[in-house]
Design a protein around this motif. Structure first.
Motif, PDB file in Angstrom:
ATOM      1  N   ARG A   1       0.629  -1.215   0.221  1.00  0.00           N
ATOM      2  CA  ARG A   1       0.033   0.390   0.160  1.00  0.00           C
ATOM      3  C   ARG A   1       0.914   0.845  -0.119  1.00  0.00           C
ATOM      4  N   LEU A   2       0.461   2.298  -1.175  1.00  0.00           N
ATOM      5  CA  LEU A   2       1.038   3.485  -0.712  1.00  0.00           C
ATOM      6  C   LEU A   2       0.674   4.551   0.334  1.00  0.00           C
ATOM      7  N   ASP A   3       1.990   5.455   0.300  1.00  0.00           N
ATOM      8  CA  ASP A   3       1.111   6.603   1.488  1.00  0.00           C
ATOM      9  C   ASP A   3      -0.109   7.210   1.649  1.00  0.00           C
ATOM     10  N   ARG A   4      -1.240   7.015   2.412  1.00  0.00           N
ATOM     11  CA  ARG A   4      -2.622   7.915   2.400  1.00  0.00           C
ATOM     12  C   ARG A   4      -1.971   9.235   1.177  1.00  0.00           C
ATOM     13  N   SER A   5      -0.964   9.763   2.045  1.00  0.00           N
ATOM     14  CA  SER A   5      -1.412  11.482   1.957  1.00  0.00           C
ATOM     15  C   SER A   5      -0.220  11.577   0.269  1.00  0.00           C
ATOM     16  N   LEU A   6       0.314  10.530  -0.350  1.00  0.00           N
ATOM     17  CA  LEU A   6       0.268  10.250  -1.644  1.00  0.00           C
ATOM     18  C   LEU A   6      -0.844   9.993  -3.002  1.00  0.00           C
ATOM     19  N   VAL A   7      -1.293   9.436  -2.718  1.00  0.00           N
ATOM     20  CA  VAL A   7      -2.860   9.053  -2.761  1.00  0.00           C
ATOM     21  C   VAL A   7      -3.587  10.633  -2.977  1.00  0.00           C
ATOM     22  N   ASP A   8      -3.196  10.785  -1.793  1.00  0.00           N
ATOM     23  CA  ASP A   8      -4.463  11.973  -2.072  1.00  0.00           C
ATOM     24  C   ASP A   8      -3.809  12.881  -2.823  1.00  0.00           C
ATOM     25  N   GLN A   9      -2.963  13.496  -2.614  1.00  0.00           N
ATOM     26  CA  GLN A   9      -2.372  14.554  -3.257  1.00  0.00           C
ATOM     27  C   GLN A   9      -2.488  14.811  -5.045  1.00  0.00           C
ATOM     28  N   MET A  10      -2.679  12.849  -5.934  1.00  0.00           N
ATOM     29  CA  MET A  10      -2.299  12.777  -6.810  1.00  0.00           C
ATOM     30  C   MET A  10      -3.282  12.962  -7.193  1.00  0.00           C
ATOM     31  N   VAL A  11      -4.375  12.401  -6.577  1.00  0.00           N
ATOM     32  CA  VAL A  11      -6.587  12.757  -6.648  1.00  0.00           C
ATOM     33  C   VAL A  11      -5.943  14.229  -6.225  1.00  0.00           C
ATOM     34  N   THR A  12      -5.997  14.669  -6.512  1.00  0.00           N
ATOM     35  CA  THR A  12      -6.248  16.270  -5.739  1.00  0.00           C
ATOM     36  C   THR A  12      -5.667  17.126  -7.161  1.00  0.00           C
ATOM     37  N   ASP A  13      -4.243  16.587  -7.767  1.00  0.00           N
ATOM     38  CA  ASP A  13      -3.741  17.151  -9.086  1.00  0.00           C
ATOM     39  C   ASP A  13      -4.861  16.510  -9.949  1.00  0.00           C
ATOM     40  N   LYS A  14      -5.110  15.446 -10.378  1.00  0.00           N
ATOM     41  CA  LYS A  14      -6.077  15.025 -10.907  1.00  0.00           C
ATOM     42  C   LYS A  14      -7.439  15.653 -10.959  1.00  0.00           C
ATOM     43  N   HIS A  15      -8.243  16.240  -9.851  1.00  0.00           N
ATOM     44  CA  HIS A  15      -8.990  16.744 -10.537  1.00  0.00           C
ATOM     45  C   HIS A  15      -9.306  18.972 -10.478  1.00  0.00           C
ATOM     46  N   LYS A  16      -7.610  18.901  -9.924  1.00  0.00           N
ATOM     47  CA  LYS A  16      -7.245  20.743 -10.742  1.00  0.00           C
ATOM     48  C   LYS A  16      -7.426  20.323 -12.358  1.00  0.00           C
ATOM     49  N   LEU A  17      -6.427  18.916 -12.902  1.00  0.00           N
ATOM     50  CA  LEU A  17      -5.886  18.780 -14.359  1.00  0.00           C
ATOM     51  C   LEU A  17      -7.395  19.128 -14.783  1.00  0.00           C
ATOM     52  N   ALA A  18      -8.321  18.938 -14.497  1.00  0.00           N
ATOM     53  CA  ALA A  18     -10.095  17.732 -15.303  1.00  0.00           C
ATOM     54  C   ALA A  18     -10.775  19.720 -15.318  1.00  0.00           C
ATOM     55  N   ARG A  19     -10.961  20.245 -13.523  1.00  0.00           N
ATOM     56  CA  ARG A  19     -11.144  21.550 -13.734  1.00  0.00           C
ATOM     57  C   ARG A  19     -10.931  22.818 -14.954  1.00  0.00           C
ATOM     58  N   GLU A  20      -9.277  22.732 -15.586  1.00  0.00           N
ATOM     59  CA  GLU A  20      -8.594  23.875 -16.206  1.00  0.00           C
ATOM     60  C   GLU A  20      -9.238  22.942 -17.332  1.00  0.00           C
ATOM     61  N   LEU A  21      -9.590  21.655 -17.697  1.00  0.00           N
ATOM     62  CA  LEU A  21      -9.684  21.186 -19.052  1.00  0.00           C
ATOM     63  C   LEU A  21     -11.021  22.111 -19.665  1.00  0.00           C
ATOM     64  N   VAL A  22     -12.246  21.940 -18.653  1.00  0.00           N
ATOM     65  CA  VAL A  22     -13.828  22.009 -18.652  1.00  0.00           C
ATOM     66  C   VAL A  22     -13.246  23.919 -18.976  1.00  0.00           C
ATOM     67  N   GLU A  23     -13.041  24.169 -18.160  1.00  0.00           N
ATOM     68  CA  GLU A  23     -12.618  25.439 -17.423  1.00  0.00           C
ATOM     69  C   GLU A  23     -12.638  26.539 -18.915  1.00  0.00           C
ATOM     70  N   GLU A  24     -11.796  25.555 -20.215  1.00  0.00           N
ATOM     71  CA  GLU A  24     -10.899  26.432 -20.962  1.00  0.00           C
ATOM     72  C   GLU A  24     -11.599  25.859 -22.308  1.00  0.00           C
ATOM     73  N   TYR A  25     -12.246  24.226 -22.206  1.00  0.00           N
ATOM     74  CA  TYR A  25     -12.536  23.981 -23.862  1.00  0.00           C
ATOM     75  C   TYR A  25     -14.409  24.369 -23.276  1.00  0.00           C
ATOM     76  N   ALA A  26     -14.943  25.040 -22.455  1.00  0.00           N
ATOM     77  CA  ALA A  26     -16.520  25.532 -22.694  1.00  0.00           C
ATOM     78  C   ALA A  26     -16.371  26.812 -22.981  1.00  0.00           C
ATOM     79  N   THR A  27     -14.712  27.605 -23.303  1.00  0.00           N
ATOM     80  CA  THR A  27     -15.162  28.446 -23.879  1.00  0.00           C
ATOM     81  C   THR A  27     -14.616  28.896 -25.063  1.00  0.00           C
ATOM     82  N   LYS A  28     -14.086  28.070 -25.480  1.00  0.00           N
ATOM     83  CA  LYS A  28     -13.369  27.641 -26.847  1.00  0.00           C
ATOM     84  C   LYS A  28     -14.853  26.481 -27.724  1.00  0.00           C
TER      85      LYS A  28
END
Length: 446
Positions: free
Chosen positions: A131-158
Motif C-alpha cells: 500500500r502507498l502512503d495515503r497522503s501521496l494518494v490524496d495528492q495525486m487525486v487532488t492534482d487529477k481533479h485540478k487538471l480536469a477543472r482546467e480543461l472544463v473551464e478552457e474548452y467550455a469557452t472555446k
C-alpha cells in the motif's frame, strides 16, 4: 408550420411540432403504450444503446439479461423482422471521440493535460503490491481533479459544449482507463509472479512446472463425438493434464498465454465494440447448430477476429522464440459460436485471477494470527512455500490442456484455467484460501 403550431397550442401542447407524429397526429396527450411503436423508435434505440454501453464498462452487471438483449436485437436486425416493426432497434454505441468531433471539441483529446486528468490512481505499488502512503494518494487525486477543472473551464469557452458535457467526456475516459487497469492488474501480477518465482531453465526449490499428460481422445470416442467435439467454452471432463511439457516448455507456454491475456485486457473496449458490431451486423447472419453444448447461434466475427489476430501476432513478436502450442483462434465455430460467447469468455480472466492475487497478498496478514500462522507452518512449512504451492499448481494445472485441441489453442488455454477453478475445493491449500475470505470465482449475479 405556423398554423400547425397554433393548432397544437390550442390543444394544450407547449412543444409544438415536436409532439406530432409523421402523420400530423398530436402525441402529447397519448400514453407511451398507446402510441404506434414506430413513434417510440428513438426511445427504444436510445434505451437499448444505453444498456449495451453500460455493459461494456460494467461487465458484472446484466449478467443474466445482456445475452437475451443482444439476441433480441440480433433477431430485430433481420430484414423480415425490421420490415414488420417498421423501424430499427439498433443504434451505434455512443463513444467519446465521435461525440467530441460532432461538437467540434476533439482538440481536447490532443491536450497533454488530459493524460493527467484521466490517469488511474493506484493505492498499491504496481510491482510489490504494498500500500502507498495515503497522503501521496490524496495528492495525486487532488492534482487529477485540478487538471480536469482546467480543461472544463478552457474548452467550455472555446467550443459550444457545456461544462457538464465536457466533464462527462473526461469522466468517461477516466472510467474506461480505470476499467482497463483493473482488468490488466491481476494478469500482470501473475506474470510478475511467474518471472520472479520460477526459473525458465529449471525447477527451483523442488517446485517444478513439468507436466506429464495423456490424450483423452481415443479412437472410439473420436468417432462417436467427432462431429460435435468437446467445446472449449464448457468443461472437458478431463481429470488430469493432457499436455506433456518439460518445466522450461511449460514456463514459456504460461508466459506467452499471460502476455497475450494482458494485451487482450488492454484492448477490451475495442473488442467489446467489435463484438457489438459483429453480433448486430446486417451482412452476416447466424445459423443454429448443435455445437455439443446444445443449440447455439453460430455467426462469423470478422472484426473481432482481425483484432485478435493482431494481438496474437504482436505477442508472438515479443516472445522472441518459437510459439508453444497452437495459434488457432476459434471464432464463429463450434468452440466459440459467436462474438457474445467470445467476449463472455475473456471477461472471466480477471474474475478468476484476482482472487489468487488477493490471497497471495493476504498471506502475511493471515500469519499475524498465531493460530493461522501455526497451521500454515505445520501444513506447508512456511508462508513462502504456501505461496509457491498455489502458484505452481495454477501454472501447471491452469494450463494443463483441459480445453479443446488438446488445450493449447488460444481459447483452450482460457478454458483450462476455468476448469482449474472448478477443482479448487479439492486442493490442499483450500482451507488457507477460505481463511483469507475467499468465497468463489464467479462473482455476484445481483
Amino acid at each position: 408550420k405556423r398554423k400547425k403550431s397554433d393548432s397544437s397550442k390550442k390543444k394544450g401542447s407547449s412543444s409544438g411540432d415536436k409532439d406530432d407524429d409523421k402523420n400530423g397526429n398530436n402525441l402529447s396527450s397519448q400514453s407511451w403504450a398507446s402510441r404506434d411503436p414506430r413513434d417510440n423508435a428513438i426511445l427504444f434505440q436510445t434505451m437499448f444503446e444505453v444498456g449495451r454501453r453500460n455493459k461494456v464498462l460494467n461487465p458484472n452487471q446484466m449478467r443474466t439479461t445482456y445475452g437475451k438483449l443482444m439476441y433480441m436485437l440480433q433477431d430485430a436486425q433481420s430484414p423480415t423482422v425490421a420490415k414488420s416493426l417498421g423501424f430499427s432497434l439498433h443504434k451505434d454505441l455512443v463513444l467519446v471521440a465521435p461525440f467530441l468531433q460532432e461538437h467540434k471539441c476533439s482538440d481536447i483529446l490532443h491536450d497533454s493535460r488530459l493524460v493527467g486528468a484521466t490517469r488511474f490512481i493506484r493505492d498499491r505499488d504496481s510491482r510489490t503490491g504494498e500500500r502507498l502512503d495515503r497522503s501521496l494518494v490524496d495528492q495525486m487525486v487532488t492534482d487529477k481533479h485540478k487538471l480536469a477543472r482546467e480543461l472544463v473551464e478552457e474548452y467550455a469557452t472555446k467550443t459550444t459544449m457545456s461544462k457538464d458535457d465536457i466533464q462527462r467526456c473526461i469522466d468517461s475516459i477516466s472510467d474506461a482507463i480505470a476499467y482497463v487497469e483493473f482488468n490488466v492488474a491481476p494478469v500482470q501480477q501473475m506474470l510478475n509472479y511467474l518471472e520472479e518465482n520460477f526459473d525458465p531453465a529449471g525447477p527451483r526449490d523442488g517446485f517444478s512446472l513439468e507436466l506429464r499428460g495423456y490424450s483423452r481422445f481415443s479412437s472410439s470416442s473420436f468417432s462417436s463425438y467427432g462431429r460435435y467435439g468437446l467445446s472449449a467454452y464448457g468443461t472437458s471432463g478431463s481429470e488430469g493434464p493432457t499436455l506433456s511439457h518439460s518445466h522450461s516448455t511449460q514456463y514459456v507456454f504460461v508466459w506467452q498465454s499471460l502476455r497475450l491475456w494482458c494485451k487482450v485486457m488492454r484492448n477490451m473496449h475495442r473488442l467489446w465494440v467489435c463484438a457489438d458490431e459483429d453480433l448486430l451486423s446486417t451482412s452476416t447472419s447466424y445459423n443454429l447448430f448443435n455445437t455439443g453444448q446444445g443449440l447455439n447461434r453460430v455467426q462469423s466475427c470478422p472484426r473481432v477476429a482481425k483484432v485478435m489476430r493482431n494481438l496474437l501476432h504482436s505477442t508472438q513478436q515479443e516472445a522472441g522464440q518459437a510459439w508453444v502450442g497452437l495459434s488457432v483462434i476459434h471464432l464463429g465455430d463450434r468452440d466459440v459460436p459467436n462474438a457474445l460467447v467470445f467476449i463472455d469468455k475473456y471477461t472471466q480472466i480477471p474474475r478468476f485471477l484476482s482472487p489468487i492475487v488477493s490471497f497471495i497478498h493476504s498471506i502475511p496478514d493471515l500469519c499475524k494470527d498465531k493460530r493461522i500462522c501455526d497451521y500454515i507452518h505445520d501444513a506447508f512449512g512456511s508462508e513462502e512455500k504456501l505461496k509457491m504451492t498455489i502458484l505452481t499448481d495454477y501454472f501447471k494445472h491452469g494450463f494443463d490442456g483441459s480445453g479443446d485441441d488438446g488445450g493449447s489453442c488460444i481459447d483452450g488455454r482460457l478454458t483450462s484455467s476455468w476448469n482449474w477453478t472448478s477443482r479448487i475445493a479439492k486442493k490442499e491449500y483450500y482451507p488457507a484460501l477460505m481463511l483469507s475470505g475467499f468465497q468463489g470465482f464467479d462473482g455476484d449475479f445481483k
